[in-house]
Design an enzyme around this catalytic site. Structure first.
Site, PDB file in Angstrom:
ATOM      1  N   HIS A   1       1.243  -1.612  -3.404  1.00 39.06           N
ATOM      2  CA  HIS A   1       2.417  -2.459  -3.114  1.00 39.06           C
ATOM      3  C   HIS A   1       3.117  -2.933  -4.401  1.00 39.06           C
ATOM      4  CE1 HIS A   1       0.760  -2.195   0.894  1.00 39.06           C
ATOM      5  NE2 HIS A   1      -0.397  -2.489   0.358  1.00 39.06           N
TER       6      HIS A   1
ATOM      7  N   GLU B   1      -0.987  -9.663  -0.930  1.00 34.03           N
ATOM      8  CA  GLU B   1      -1.817  -8.531  -1.359  1.00 34.03           C
ATOM      9  C   GLU B   1      -1.368  -7.988  -2.715  1.00 34.03           C
ATOM     10  OE1 GLU B   1      -1.829  -5.251   1.367  1.00 34.03           O
ATOM     11  OE2 GLU B   1      -3.114  -4.021   0.083  1.00 34.03           O
TER      12      GLU B   1
ATOM     13  N   HIS C   1      -6.486  -2.066  -2.801  1.00 29.94           N
ATOM     14  CA  HIS C   1      -5.761  -2.746  -1.722  1.00 29.94           C
ATOM     15  C   HIS C   1      -6.612  -3.869  -1.166  1.00 29.94           C
ATOM     16  CE1 HIS C   1      -2.301   0.021  -0.885  1.00 29.94           C
ATOM     17  NE2 HIS C   1      -3.026   0.752  -1.716  1.00 29.94           N
TER      18      HIS C   1
ATOM     19  N   GLU D   1     -10.447  -1.061   0.012  1.00 27.53           N
ATOM     20  CA  GLU D   1      -9.861  -2.189   0.759  1.00 27.53           C
ATOM     21  C   GLU D   1     -10.728  -3.407   0.465  1.00 27.53           C
ATOM     22  OE1 GLU D   1      -7.117  -2.435   2.360  1.00 27.53           O
ATOM     23  OE2 GLU D   1      -6.587  -0.518   3.282  1.00 27.53           O
TER      24      GLU D   1
HETATM   25 ZN    ZN Z   1      -2.362  -2.343   1.004  1.00 23.87          ZN
END
Ligand code: ZN
Length: 184
Positions: A10, A24, A78, A145
């Site tokens: 992102h 995030e 992430h 993640e």
């Molecule tokens: Zn992400």
């Protein structure tokens, strides 16, 4: 010398997941930069971070950086969301990968698991997914993640500088073990 591309997900107009006062894009930038710092301070390696600041990059921009530089590993950071229960940690490779990539991910994953256990974090395991950055990068590719940003327990850890340091160190050490990087 091996080249690692570290990819904070992102950025810029794309916040990624949001929750509990966190975005995030900010959390993953902080983890990616610390992972980069640990790698460069403790190991003989070359690194490129896809973004060092809060800027937008397309998925194509990210895979291009990896492919144009002939990276040995593409590592994308992430955080998860959607108040999925249970929350916790998981990582991904592409749906079909070489034996070498499978092995790299396993070694990386087992190192990270030490920190997951230390903090009593829920463990969601090793997974595969058809994601652009995993599919379109020629290097071995892992996407981690790092907990669920919209879960209160997980987000409290993401606000804890000790956890951020520990997980970043584990990412760096996991990459180093998996790619057999020489210590400095
Ligand atoms: Zn992400």
């Amino acid at each position: 010398m091996k080249l690692i591309v570290i990819d904070p997900g992102h950025g810029g107009t794309d916040s990624g997941a949001v929750g509990n006062g966190l975005k995030e894009k900010d959390v993953v930038l902080s983890i990616a930069l610390k992972t980069d710092w640990y790698l460069n301070n403790y190991y003989k390696v070359k690194t490129i971070v896809t973004r060092y600041t809060d800027k937008y990059l397309s998925l194509q921009d990210r895979s291009k950086i990896s492919n144009n530089n002939n990276a040995d590993l593409f590592f994308s950071v992430h955080c998860n969301a959607f108040n999925s229960k249970p929350c916790g940690y998981e990582d991904y490779t592409y749906t079909s990968v070489s034996a070498n990539t499978t092995n790299i991910r396993l070694i990386f994953h087992n190192k990270v698991k030490e920190v997951i256990s230390k903090y009593g974090i829920n463990y969601r395991g090793m997974k595969t997914k058809n994601l652009h950055v995993l599919r379109e990068t020629r290097a071995s590719a892992i996407l981690a993640e790092t907990l669920f940003i919209d879960n209160v327990h997980d987000s409290n850890l993401l606000k804890d500088i000790n956890f951020i340091e520990d997980i970043s160190r584990a990412y760096a050490d996991g990459i180093a073990l998996a790619l057999k990087l020489e210590k400095k």
